[in-house]
Motif scaffolding. Structure first.
Motif, PDB file in Angstrom:
ATOM      1  N   SER A   1      33.432  94.767  -0.050  1.00 22.58           N
ATOM      2  CA  SER A   1      33.094  95.702  -1.128  1.00 22.58           C
ATOM      3  C   SER A   1      33.341  95.070  -2.493  1.00 22.58           C
ATOM      4  CB  SER A   1      33.925  96.982  -0.988  1.00 22.58           C
ATOM      5  OG  SER A   1      33.626  97.645   0.227  1.00 22.58           O
ATOM      6  N   GLU A   2      34.440  94.318  -2.608  1.00 28.86           N
ATOM      7  CA  GLU A   2      34.728  93.632  -3.859  1.00 28.86           C
ATOM      8  C   GLU A   2      33.661  92.581  -4.163  1.00 28.86           C
ATOM      9  OE1 GLU A   2      37.016  92.303  -7.267  1.00 28.86           O
ATOM     10  OE2 GLU A   2      36.681  94.160  -6.163  1.00 28.86           O
ATOM     11  N   ALA A   3      33.248  91.852  -3.121  1.00 32.83           N
ATOM     12  CA  ALA A   3      32.192  90.854  -3.299  1.00 32.83           C
ATOM     13  C   ALA A   3      30.890  91.517  -3.730  1.00 32.83           C
ATOM     14  CB  ALA A   3      31.986  90.074  -2.002  1.00 32.83           C
ATOM     15  N   GLN A   4      30.568  92.655  -3.123  1.00 28.70           N
ATOM     16  CA  GLN A   4      29.352  93.372  -3.487  1.00 28.70           C
ATOM     17  C   GLN A   4      29.392  93.858  -4.934  1.00 28.70           C
ATOM     18  OE1 GLN A   4      26.355  94.547  -1.220  1.00 28.70           O
ATOM     19  NE2 GLN A   4      27.033  92.443  -0.952  1.00 28.70           N
ATOM     20  N   ARG A   5      30.575  94.265  -5.396  1.00 26.05           N
ATOM     21  CA  ARG A   5      30.713  94.697  -6.783  1.00 26.05           C
ATOM     22  C   ARG A   5      30.416  93.553  -7.749  1.00 26.05           C
ATOM     23  NH1 ARG A   5      34.025  94.117 -10.886  1.00 26.05           N
ATOM     24  NH2 ARG A   5      35.481  92.820  -9.683  1.00 26.05           N
ATOM     25  N   ILE A   6      30.996  92.395  -7.474  1.00 22.27           N
ATOM     26  CA  ILE A   6      30.815  91.250  -8.360  1.00 22.27           C
ATOM     27  C   ILE A   6      29.366  90.777  -8.332  1.00 22.27           C
ATOM     28  CG2 ILE A   6      31.533  88.874  -8.823  1.00 22.27           C
ATOM     29  CD1 ILE A   6      34.222  89.577  -7.457  1.00 22.27           C
ATOM     30  N   VAL A   7      28.833  90.613  -7.132  1.00 30.05           N
ATOM     31  CA  VAL A   7      27.458  90.140  -6.980  1.00 30.05           C
ATOM     32  C   VAL A   7      26.473  91.126  -7.597  1.00 30.05           C
ATOM     33  CG1 VAL A   7      25.634  89.740  -5.281  1.00 30.05           C
ATOM     34  CG2 VAL A   7      27.860  88.697  -4.958  1.00 30.05           C
TER      35      VAL A   7
ATOM     36  N   ILE B   1      22.978  83.967 -16.318  1.00 31.04           N
ATOM     37  CA  ILE B   1      24.026  83.855 -15.302  1.00 31.04           C
ATOM     38  C   ILE B   1      25.335  83.427 -15.958  1.00 31.04           C
ATOM     39  CG2 ILE B   1      24.821  82.501 -13.318  1.00 31.04           C
ATOM     40  CD1 ILE B   1      22.834  84.505 -12.420  1.00 31.04           C
ATOM     41  N   ALA B   2      25.260  82.429 -16.845  1.00 32.28           N
ATOM     42  CA  ALA B   2      26.464  81.948 -17.530  1.00 32.28           C
ATOM     43  C   ALA B   2      27.083  83.030 -18.401  1.00 32.28           C
ATOM     44  CB  ALA B   2      26.126  80.714 -18.366  1.00 32.28           C
ATOM     45  N   GLU B   3      26.248  83.737 -19.149  1.00 33.50           N
ATOM     46  CA  GLU B   3      26.764  84.790 -20.036  1.00 33.50           C
ATOM     47  C   GLU B   3      27.366  85.951 -19.245  1.00 33.50           C
ATOM     48  OE1 GLU B   3      23.636  84.014 -23.753  1.00 33.50           O
ATOM     49  OE2 GLU B   3      23.389  85.759 -22.440  1.00 33.50           O
ATOM     50  N   SER B   4      26.770  86.267 -18.100  1.00 33.10           N
ATOM     51  CA  SER B   4      27.244  87.423 -17.332  1.00 33.10           C
ATOM     52  C   SER B   4      28.600  87.168 -16.690  1.00 33.10           C
ATOM     53  CB  SER B   4      26.218  87.807 -16.262  1.00 33.10           C
ATOM     54  OG  SER B   4      26.108  86.790 -15.274  1.00 33.10           O
ATOM     55  N   ILE B   5      28.953  85.889 -16.440  1.00 30.51           N
ATOM     56  CA  ILE B   5      30.260  85.574 -15.841  1.00 30.51           C
ATOM     57  C   ILE B   5      31.256  85.119 -16.892  1.00 30.51           C
ATOM     58  CG2 ILE B   5      29.183  84.961 -13.635  1.00 30.51           C
ATOM     59  CD1 ILE B   5      29.742  82.012 -14.310  1.00 30.51           C
ATOM     60  N   HIS B   6      30.871  85.196 -18.174  1.00 34.03           N
ATOM     61  CA  HIS B   6      31.724  84.776 -19.285  1.00 34.03           C
ATOM     62  C   HIS B   6      32.086  83.300 -19.160  1.00 34.03           C
ATOM     63  CE1 HIS B   6      35.066  86.116 -22.285  1.00 34.03           C
ATOM     64  NE2 HIS B   6      33.950  85.726 -22.883  1.00 34.03           N
ATOM     65  N   GLY B   7      31.107  82.493 -18.742  1.00 36.44           N
ATOM     66  CA  GLY B   7      31.334  81.061 -18.567  1.00 36.44           C
ATOM     67  C   GLY B   7      30.635  80.240 -19.633  1.00 36.44           C
ATOM     68  N   GLY B   8      30.987  78.964 -19.681  1.00 38.18           N
ATOM     69  CA  GLY B   8      30.346  78.050 -20.615  1.00 38.18           C
ATOM     70  C   GLY B   8      28.969  77.648 -20.117  1.00 38.18           C
TER      71      GLY B   8
ATOM     72  N   VAL C   1      31.480  90.171 -15.393  1.00 39.21           N
ATOM     73  CA  VAL C   1      32.617  89.720 -14.588  1.00 39.21           C
ATOM     74  C   VAL C   1      33.231  88.538 -15.321  1.00 39.21           C
ATOM     75  CG1 VAL C   1      31.581  90.483 -12.400  1.00 39.21           C
ATOM     76  CG2 VAL C   1      31.216  88.139 -13.170  1.00 39.21           C
ATOM     77  N   ASN C   2      34.328  88.001 -14.800  1.00 36.05           N
ATOM     78  CA  ASN C   2      34.931  86.824 -15.415  1.00 36.05           C
ATOM     79  C   ASN C   2      35.024  85.686 -14.407  1.00 36.05           C
ATOM     80  OD1 ASN C   2      37.355  87.266 -13.848  1.00 36.05           O
ATOM     81  ND2 ASN C   2      37.974  88.800 -15.359  1.00 36.05           N
ATOM     82  N   LEU C   3      35.507  84.545 -14.856  1.00 35.42           N
ATOM     83  CA  LEU C   3      35.550  83.366 -13.994  1.00 35.42           C
ATOM     84  C   LEU C   3      36.505  83.555 -12.823  1.00 35.42           C
ATOM     85  CD1 LEU C   3      35.466  80.475 -16.640  1.00 35.42           C
ATOM     86  CD2 LEU C   3      33.582  81.459 -15.329  1.00 35.42           C
ATOM     87  N   ASP C   4      37.565  84.328 -13.004  1.00 37.64           N
ATOM     88  CA  ASP C   4      38.472  84.611 -11.881  1.00 37.64           C
ATOM     89  C   ASP C   4      37.756  85.407 -10.794  1.00 37.64           C
ATOM     90  OD1 ASP C   4      40.645  83.271 -12.932  1.00 37.64           O
ATOM     91  OD2 ASP C   4      41.439  85.042 -13.961  1.00 37.64           O
ATOM     92  N   ASP C   5      36.858  86.310 -11.199  1.00 38.84           N
ATOM     93  CA  ASP C   5      36.065  87.058 -10.224  1.00 38.84           C
ATOM     94  C   ASP C   5      35.187  86.110  -9.407  1.00 38.84           C
ATOM     95  OD1 ASP C   5      36.968  89.657 -10.858  1.00 38.84           O
ATOM     96  OD2 ASP C   5      35.597  89.770 -12.555  1.00 38.84           O
ATOM     97  N   VAL C   6      34.603  85.125 -10.084  1.00 35.33           N
ATOM     98  CA  VAL C   6      33.742  84.163  -9.390  1.00 35.33           C
ATOM     99  C   VAL C   6      34.557  83.338  -8.407  1.00 35.33           C
ATOM    100  CG1 VAL C   6      32.200  82.189  -9.672  1.00 35.33           C
ATOM    101  CG2 VAL C   6      32.114  84.084 -11.311  1.00 35.33           C
ATOM    102  N   ARG C   7      35.737  82.912  -8.822  1.00 34.87           N
ATOM    103  CA  ARG C   7      36.597  82.131  -7.918  1.00 34.87           C
ATOM    104  C   ARG C   7      37.001  82.968  -6.712  1.00 34.87           C
ATOM    105  NH1 ARG C   7      39.155  81.056 -13.076  1.00 34.87           N
ATOM    106  NH2 ARG C   7      38.321  79.120 -13.952  1.00 34.87           N
ATOM    107  N   ARG C   8      37.289  84.242  -6.934  1.00 34.03           N
ATOM    108  CA  ARG C   8      37.608  85.149  -5.829  1.00 34.03           C
ATOM    109  C   ARG C   8      36.419  85.289  -4.890  1.00 34.03           C
ATOM    110  NH1 ARG C   8      40.061  87.252  -1.738  1.00 34.03           N
ATOM    111  NH2 ARG C   8      39.826  89.498  -1.445  1.00 34.03           N
ATOM    112  N   LEU C   9      35.239  85.380  -5.459  1.00 34.73           N
ATOM    113  CA  LEU C   9      34.025  85.499  -4.661  1.00 34.73           C
ATOM    114  C   LEU C   9      33.805  84.245  -3.819  1.00 34.73           C
ATOM    115  CD1 LEU C   9      31.683  87.474  -4.239  1.00 34.73           C
ATOM    116  CD2 LEU C   9      30.470  86.339  -6.098  1.00 34.73           C
ATOM    117  N   GLN C  10      34.023  83.091  -4.398  1.00 33.00           N
ATOM    118  CA  GLN C  10      33.872  81.844  -3.650  1.00 33.00           C
ATOM    119  C   GLN C  10      34.852  81.771  -2.486  1.00 33.00           C
ATOM    120  OE1 GLN C  10      34.262  78.808  -6.684  1.00 33.00           O
ATOM    121  NE2 GLN C  10      32.091  78.906  -7.232  1.00 33.00           N
ATOM    122  N   ASP C  11      36.070  82.270  -2.696  1.00 33.96           N
ATOM    123  CA  ASP C  11      37.063  82.276  -1.629  1.00 33.96           C
ATOM    124  C   ASP C  11      36.635  83.205  -0.500  1.00 33.96           C
ATOM    125  OD1 ASP C  11      39.787  81.486  -0.669  1.00 33.96           O
ATOM    126  OD2 ASP C  11      40.130  83.648  -0.825  1.00 33.96           O
TER     127      ASP C  11
END
Length: 333
Positions: A14-20, A68-75, A214-224
């Motif tokens: 569910s958390e992954a679905q929220r981020i994605v 994609i970069a702007e939506s994850i607050h990434g460079g 979302v933020n970069l920590d969310d992306v790292r969590r998603l990758q895990d």
């Protein structure tokens, strides 16, 4: 002893679905259509793999990468590849500072979260190879010193069709390092009208940036989470057998197709199947891989890893035709 696999809970999915879902909605709010491209970019983001996109100019590839970069607050950095582009223009270089009588390191644009290499096949082979260390090792080396690249890190490279003037085919070593290759087609007339409407509303003005969802920590969590998606060994074997057919086509494919294949996929193809199938399962809201995930990804995993001979080009046989035959040659578990 091998560690027991981590079991994903419904809360994880569910958390992954929220981020994605948040990133996907941000993409669709700015890019019209291009569902396959959205899926491929999300798979790259979820797996930490890199994406190769082939299309003619003007099909919103830069917009897609930027949103994609702007939506994850990434460079985000865009590098326009040209024949005179140097490796130092990408990875960085040392600059002499006369005030301190010393050299200072200036890191290149590759040191960011999402890099768009626009028209990569218009650059020289030397410049193309400058990206190999960054893509594979997630680092660059300048004057003998290693500089790590921030995580998450995603390279989105675009290339023009190889029959266009002034383009150069990528080397096999370079293309093999891309997790997936997507081919982007023209939008429908209705989609083009929607683009015009969004332009009139100011959505594509330079001052209009996508809001981080979302933020970069969310992306790292998603990758895990993706790394722990269950994939049965029978499906791993299925993916490996598909790749094996491309290496020994004479034993599995009709002779008229088999003779067109000069080289098949490397073990990176099997790895790409397994990594991207896990990501696709998460995009579908599942904690396990099914055969359909592998079949759906076959073209994107194999089309740039199949080396076809001149006879294939002269007869108009595309990699997609061969991939379809490969799928027919292997029994689905």
């Amino acid at each position: 002893m091998t560690a027991a696999p981590v079991q994903l809970s419904q809360r994880d999915i569910s958390e992954a679905q929220r981020i994605v879902g948040a990133v996907s909605d941000a993409f669709s709010a700015k890019v019209v259509g291009q569902g396959n491209l959205r899926e491929s970019l999300l798979i790259g983001l979820l797996t930490g793999g890199h994406i190769l996109i082939e299309s003619v100019p003007g099909l919103a590839k830069t917009t897609a990468a930027r949103v994609i970069a702007e939506s994850i607050h990434g460079g985000f950095q865009r590098i326009q590849c040209t024949p005179d582009l140097l490796p130092s223009d990408i990875i960085g270089t040392q600059i002499y500072d006369s005030t301190t009588n010393s050299f200072a390191t200036e890191l290149g644009p590759v040191h960011t979260n999402i890099v768009l290499l626009d028209e990569i096949n218009r650059s020289s082979a030397k410049t193309q190879s400058a990206m190999l260390e960054a893509m594979e090792e997630r680092q660059t080396t300048i004057a003998g010193r290693v500089y790590p690249i921030p995580e998450p890190f995603l390279v989105i490279a675009t290339q023009n069709p190889v029959d266009q003037e002034g383009t150069y085919p990528l080397s096999e070593a370079q293309t093999d390092r891309f997790l997936l290759k997507d081919v982007v087609s023209y939008p429908t007339p209705a989609e083009e009208v929607e683009v015009m409407d969004r332009m009139d509303s100011g959505l594509y003005d330079k001052s209009h940036r996508s809001r981080p969802v979302v933020n970069l920590d969310d992306v790292r969590r998603l990758q895990d989470i993706v790394r722990h998606v269950y994939m049965d060994k029978a499906l791993m074997l299925y993916a490996s057998e598909l790749v094996a057919v491309t290496r020994t086509p004479d034993e599995h494919l009709p002779s008229q197709l088999a003779r067109l294949i000069e080289y098949g996929g490397s073990p990176r193809a099997t790895i790409a199947f397994c990594k991207s199938a896990r990501a696709l399962a998460v995009l579908s809201g599942r904690a396990h891989v099914i055969p359909d995930d592998i079949e759906k990804l076959a073209n994107r995993v194999l089309r740039h890893r199949l080396i076809l001979g001149f006879e294939a080009a002269s007869n108009g046989v595309t990699p997609e035709v061969v991939v379809e035959a490969v799928l027919q040659a292997v029994r689905v578990p």
